[in-house]
Each structure stands twice: as C-alpha cells, then as structure tokens.
Design an enzyme around this catalytic site. Structure first.
Site, PDB file in Angstrom:
ATOM      1  N   CYS A 169       0.833  -1.200   0.000  1.00  0.00           N
ATOM      2  CA  CYS A 169       0.000   0.000   0.000  1.00  0.00           C
ATOM      3  C   CYS A 169       0.871   1.254   0.000  1.00  0.00           C
ATOM      4  O   CYS A 169       0.614   2.201  -0.745  1.00  0.00           O
ATOM      5  CB  CYS A 169      -0.922  -0.013   1.220  1.00  0.00           C
ATOM      6  SG  CYS A 169      -2.206   1.263   1.182  1.00  0.00           S
ATOM      7  N   CYS A 170       1.931   1.255   0.817  1.00  0.00           N
ATOM      8  CA  CYS A 170       2.830   2.411   0.848  1.00  0.00           C
ATOM      9  C   CYS A 170       3.554   2.589  -0.480  1.00  0.00           C
ATOM     10  O   CYS A 170       3.807   3.722  -0.910  1.00  0.00           O
ATOM     11  CB  CYS A 170       3.841   2.257   1.978  1.00  0.00           C
ATOM     12  SG  CYS A 170       3.183   2.624   3.624  1.00  0.00           S
ATOM     13  N   CYS A 216      -3.391   3.806   9.617  1.00  0.00           N
ATOM     14  CA  CYS A 216      -2.093   3.283  10.052  1.00  0.00           C
ATOM     15  C   CYS A 216      -1.450   4.111  11.146  1.00  0.00           C
ATOM     16  O   CYS A 216      -0.273   3.916  11.471  1.00  0.00           O
ATOM     17  CB  CYS A 216      -1.145   3.196   8.852  1.00  0.00           C
ATOM     18  SG  CYS A 216      -1.799   2.243   7.475  1.00  0.00           S
ATOM     19  N   CYS A 253       8.239   3.438   5.525  1.00  0.00           N
ATOM     20  CA  CYS A 253       7.276   3.179   4.442  1.00  0.00           C
ATOM     21  C   CYS A 253       7.950   3.046   3.082  1.00  0.00           C
ATOM     22  O   CYS A 253       7.282   2.821   2.085  1.00  0.00           O
ATOM     23  CB  CYS A 253       6.236   4.298   4.394  1.00  0.00           C
ATOM     24  SG  CYS A 253       6.944   5.920   4.110  1.00  0.00           S
ATOM     25  N   CYS A 273      -1.030   7.941   7.362  1.00  0.00           N
ATOM     26  CA  CYS A 273      -2.402   7.703   6.917  1.00  0.00           C
ATOM     27  C   CYS A 273      -3.298   7.369   8.107  1.00  0.00           C
ATOM     28  O   CYS A 273      -2.847   6.781   9.097  1.00  0.00           O
ATOM     29  CB  CYS A 273      -2.426   6.565   5.899  1.00  0.00           C
ATOM     30  SG  CYS A 273      -1.654   6.969   4.321  1.00  0.00           S
TER      31      CYS A 273
END
Length: 241
Positions: free
Chosen positions: A114-115, A206, A231, A203
């Site tokens: 996702c990162c 997170c 990240c 985010c």
C-alpha cells in the site's frame, strides 16, 4: 555535484546547525524541493523561507490522510511563500489493489504494498525532475533505520547511475524537543492531531496516538515489528523490497 564535492560538503556540514545546512543546500541548488508531511517538515519550511522565498515544496496525498492533515496543508500553503505541489497515487494501481484485497489488506500482509502505491511511486515522480531534496528526518526518530543519518548524502533509495540525487537532512541532529521549541517560539503551524497524543502522523488507518513512555514512532503500523517503522521513502535500495 560529483563524489569529491559531495564528500567535501559532508565533512563541512557534519554536525552543522539546521540553518547552515539549509543555506548550503539552497545556495548550491536551484532545482531543489522540500518534502512536507509532518511537524519537522513545517519547521524546515519555516527556516528555509527566512533564507529564500518561492521554494518548491511537495507533499504526498495518499487519499487516506486525516482531515486535520489536509487542513494543515492548506494552512501552510497560505502561510509561507512557497510553491506547493501535491502528488497523488496512480489510481489504476490503487484500484487494482483494493479490488483484489480490500481497503485494509495491510493489516494482514503488511504495509509495504500500500505504501509503495500510495507513497513511494508518487515520491519517485516528484523526485525525478529534481537535483536535490530536503527532508525533516532526525536521527533519534528510529534507532534501527536512522541512527547514522548524515546532514547531506547521495540519496540511497532514489539515486540512479543516470540521476544523482542529493538529499539534505538539516534536522538530523535535532531532538523532538528542539523541533517543538522552534514551533512554539516562531508560532509555526502544526497538525491538530498532535494535541490528541499523535506524534508521528501518516495515513488515518495506520496511525494512532502513543501511550506514555512509548517511542514516537510506535503509533505508526503498530501491528508490525517495532524496529521497522519505515514506508519506503527513506531507506536504502536493499531495504525497499
């Protein structure tokens, strides 16, 4: 900047104060930008604008930020004489990941994918046209990944044989207390979430507030190994897989 010039600059700036590092960066490079996301970065912007105005600044909008973060971005844009560029992820990649795995797959298989889509790839696009960039990283943010952070370096993650990217870390030697002393002394804007126990803000899914005596990065990706709170934006090539 060739290798000998970089080495000389590293020796010159080792242990230097943030203003000296910023002055060296802004005097040597016209095609340079500040990366902006957290409190440290706003402190850097505040310091840099006293040296040069109309500085390039970029930020990454992952699409999953807190509302308070968006309001900070706008406050900083209005407060300082900067050119703010907001980078967004490629929608096709994000859509494919969400379609296949759902909106919260990182809780099961880690935050790397996702990162990569939401942060690393947009960052690559932001850096592709630059000769140098400036971050708000500090050595004491992570004893595992940032303890050897220099004031200036050849970027270990995004430099290529065709594109040598210089990275300046003017706050490398500062502590969190020094950052907040500057913020308070100069009335620098900061994210309202800091008043609710958030220290390192990313985010929304997170990030959470930390508990007393926890390290400031413990609120990021709390379900994962505490020693790997990165990240992919500030690690070496060997660590990005």
């Amino acid at each position: 900047m060739n290798a000998d010039e970089l080495q000389q600059l590293q020796q010159q700036l080792a242990g230097a104060k943030p203003r000296a590092v910023l002055r060296a960066a802004l005097e040597r490079f016209d095609n340079i930008a500040i990366s902006f996301s957290g409190a440290e970065d706003v402190a850097v912007i505040d310091l840099a604008c006293a040296i040069r105005q109309d500085i390039q600044v970029f930020t990454l909008d992952t699409g999953r930020l807190h509302g308070e973060t968006y309001r900070l971005l706008e406050e900083v844009r209005k407060r300082y004489p900067i050119r703010l560029r907001v980078m967004f992820p490629d929608p096709a990649g994000v859509e494919a990941m969400v379609r296949e795995k759902g909106l919260y797959s990182f809780y099961d298989d880690g935050h790397s994918e996702c990162c990569r889509l939401r942060k690393v790839e947009p960052l690559k696009r932001a850096l592709a046209g630059l000769d140098a960039w400036i971050t708000g990283q500090r050595r004491d943010q992570s004893v595992d990944t940032r303890q050897d952070l220099p004031e200036v370096q050849l970027d270990p993650a995004f430099s290529t044989p065709e594109h040598a990217l210089v990275k300046f870390n003017p706050l490398a030697g500062w502590t969190s207390r020094q950052v907040w002393d500057h913020i308070e002394a100069y009335d620098v804007p900061y994210n309202a979430l800091h008043r609710r126990g958030y220290t390192s803000i990313g985010c929304e899914p997170c990030t959470r507030p930390i508990l007393p005596n926890q390290h400031e990065r413990e609120g990021r990706w709390w379900w994962e190994d505490g020693g790997k709170k990165e990240c992919g934006l500030h690690v070496g090539k060997a660590d990005k897989a």
